[in-house]
Design a protein around this motif. Sequence first.
Motif, PDB file in Angstrom:
ATOM      1  N   SER A 163       0.822  -1.212   0.000  1.00 45.35           N
ATOM      2  CA  SER A 163       0.000   0.000   0.000  1.00 45.35           C
ATOM      3  C   SER A 163       0.857   1.263   0.000  1.00 45.35           C
ATOM      4  O   SER A 163       0.418   2.321  -0.453  1.00 45.35           O
ATOM      5  CB  SER A 163      -0.967   0.011   1.190  1.00 45.35           C
ATOM      6  OG  SER A 163      -0.268   0.035   2.417  1.00 45.35           O
ATOM      7  N   PHE A 164       2.089   1.173   0.486  1.00 43.31           N
ATOM      8  CA  PHE A 164       2.984   2.338   0.467  1.00 43.31           C
ATOM      9  C   PHE A 164       3.348   2.712  -0.961  1.00 43.31           C
ATOM     10  O   PHE A 164       3.505   3.884  -1.288  1.00 43.31           O
ATOM     11  CB  PHE A 164       4.247   2.031   1.278  1.00 43.31           C
ATOM     12  CG  PHE A 164       5.037   3.251   1.671  1.00 43.31           C
ATOM     13  CD1 PHE A 164       4.866   3.840   2.907  1.00 43.31           C
ATOM     14  CD2 PHE A 164       5.981   3.811   0.809  1.00 43.31           C
ATOM     15  CE1 PHE A 164       5.591   4.964   3.285  1.00 43.31           C
ATOM     16  CE2 PHE A 164       6.706   4.927   1.160  1.00 43.31           C
ATOM     17  CZ  PHE A 164       6.509   5.508   2.403  1.00 43.31           C
ATOM     18  N   SER A 210       1.498   2.076  -3.685  1.00 44.68           N
ATOM     19  CA  SER A 210       0.341   2.261  -4.560  1.00 44.68           C
ATOM     20  C   SER A 210       0.233   3.711  -5.019  1.00 44.68           C
ATOM     21  O   SER A 210       0.835   4.611  -4.435  1.00 44.68           O
ATOM     22  CB  SER A 210      -0.943   1.860  -3.828  1.00 44.68           C
ATOM     23  OG  SER A 210      -1.215   2.768  -2.776  1.00 44.68           O
ATOM     24  N   GLY A 239      -0.818   5.848  -2.293  1.00 43.10           N
ATOM     25  CA  GLY A 239       0.029   5.810  -1.110  1.00 43.10           C
ATOM     26  C   GLY A 239       1.108   6.878  -1.138  1.00 43.10           C
ATOM     27  O   GLY A 239       1.203   7.679  -2.071  1.00 43.10           O
ATOM     28  N   SER A 253      -5.125  -3.950   2.915  1.00 44.42           N
ATOM     29  CA  SER A 253      -5.902  -3.448   1.784  1.00 44.42           C
ATOM     30  C   SER A 253      -7.080  -4.349   1.464  1.00 44.42           C
ATOM     31  O   SER A 253      -8.200  -3.859   1.222  1.00 44.42           O
ATOM     32  CB  SER A 253      -5.010  -3.298   0.536  1.00 44.42           C
ATOM     33  OG  SER A 253      -3.996  -2.352   0.749  1.00 44.42           O
ATOM     34  N   TYR A 299      -9.281   9.596   6.243  1.00 48.37           N
ATOM     35  CA  TYR A 299      -9.262   9.448   4.787  1.00 48.37           C
ATOM     36  C   TYR A 299     -10.636   9.760   4.214  1.00 48.37           C
ATOM     37  O   TYR A 299     -10.770  10.538   3.263  1.00 48.37           O
ATOM     38  CB  TYR A 299      -8.848   8.036   4.390  1.00 48.37           C
ATOM     39  CG  TYR A 299      -9.215   7.715   2.950  1.00 48.37           C
ATOM     40  CD1 TYR A 299      -8.494   8.264   1.893  1.00 48.37           C
ATOM     41  CD2 TYR A 299     -10.327   6.932   2.655  1.00 48.37           C
ATOM     42  CE1 TYR A 299      -8.856   8.015   0.576  1.00 48.37           C
ATOM     43  CE2 TYR A 299     -10.694   6.676   1.348  1.00 48.37           C
ATOM     44  CZ  TYR A 299      -9.955   7.216   0.308  1.00 48.37           C
ATOM     45  OH  TYR A 299     -10.325   6.975  -0.983  1.00 48.37           O
ATOM     46  N   THR A 350      -1.667  10.449   2.873  1.00 45.43           N
ATOM     47  CA  THR A 350      -1.407   9.350   1.926  1.00 45.43           C
ATOM     48  C   THR A 350      -1.307   8.021   2.650  1.00 45.43           C
ATOM     49  O   THR A 350      -1.863   7.023   2.215  1.00 45.43           O
ATOM     50  CB  THR A 350      -0.112   9.583   1.114  1.00 45.43           C
ATOM     51  OG1 THR A 350       0.978   9.775   2.019  1.00 45.43           O
ATOM     52  CG2 THR A 350      -0.246  10.768   0.188  1.00 45.43           C
ATOM     53  N   ASN A 351      -0.593   8.007   3.771  1.00 42.31           N
ATOM     54  CA  ASN A 351      -0.530   6.785   4.584  1.00 42.31           C
ATOM     55  C   ASN A 351      -1.574   6.811   5.693  1.00 42.31           C
ATOM     56  O   ASN A 351      -1.774   5.814   6.381  1.00 42.31           O
ATOM     57  CB  ASN A 351       0.865   6.602   5.191  1.00 42.31           C
ATOM     58  CG  ASN A 351       1.354   5.175   5.094  1.00 42.31           C
ATOM     59  OD1 ASN A 351       1.026   4.467   4.149  1.00 42.31           O
ATOM     60  ND2 ASN A 351       2.154   4.740   6.055  1.00 42.31           N
TER      61      ASN A 351
END
Length: 329
Positions: free
Chosen positions: A34-35, A37, A40, A198, A221, A278-279
């Motif tokens: 996910s970092f 992506s 991300g 995810s 988010y 983002t994270n």
Amino acid sequence: MKNTTYLPAVAGLALCATGAIAETPVLQVMTYDSFTSEWGPGPAIEAAFEAECACDLQFVGAGDGAALLARLQLEGPRTDADIVLGLDTNLTAAARETGLFAPHGVTAALDLPVAWDDAEFLPFDWGYFAFVGNAGADAPTSLRALAESDTKIVIQDPRSSTPGLGLLMWVKTAYGDEAASLWSDLADNIVTVTPGWSEAYGMFLEGEADAVLSYTTSPAYHLIAEEDDSKVAWAFDEGHYMQVEVAGKVAGTDQPELADQFMAFMVSDAFQSVIPTTNWMYPAVIPAAGLPEGFETLMTPETSLLLSPEEAAAIRDAALDEWRTALSQ
């Protein structure tokens, strides 16, 4: 005559350009999927660092957080990674035992709720694990109440996922000798166990469960990116287990100066300002602009739980056996 002198010149320029590309140093950072992506932190951090380093920063996804350690243990000194980013304090003791990490050499004023003096692993963000559900739903107020309810949840596998391992530590820390009993009662609430975060969060959003193991920051988010306040983190009476995510420099890197530069960059404003949106975690160093609007609305646990790396390593196998036994019945 013109052609005979021009063509070799063009060829020479092409060779020079090829040589310049070939000489561009590459820094490889192994991290969780996910970092890397498109939504991300990876793309923005890559662009910001490459603007400073005159290098090619390459993120390599290796599954979820706990899978990083497994891959590193498998590859050993043969690993191509220069940096490993995405372990947490439940894994750093085992990571240290590999002997594959070097001191990071970074001194920075960190904005963490705990003291930090680890010479090999440097934090880049932190947060609290929580179950995230829909606003207005009948929310349980503890892990015990969750186990006694009909609430359907999705969790992650502690063998491959740091949130999954975090839940293991959360249950063990809060319930001690009663952890096995709690897992037995919780087993029928679990819709499925996914390899990573995810997949689990996606199932929750698709309505396949009432709640998902995630973070107290996850509702930010939806609030900030989607203007949707329908997701909430449930506050539990026994407290919430903390996660501190870290990166380490691989001792055998063939780019030691670049690796040092990246470790220092990791606590800079350029890196840390990207993390909250983002994270979707708290940054290890509060950016100059502060936290984004919306973070002030997040649930803050009254009780914070966290084992030292050594304590987490000592109970991990027993806690995993309790989990595995309960879910196999």
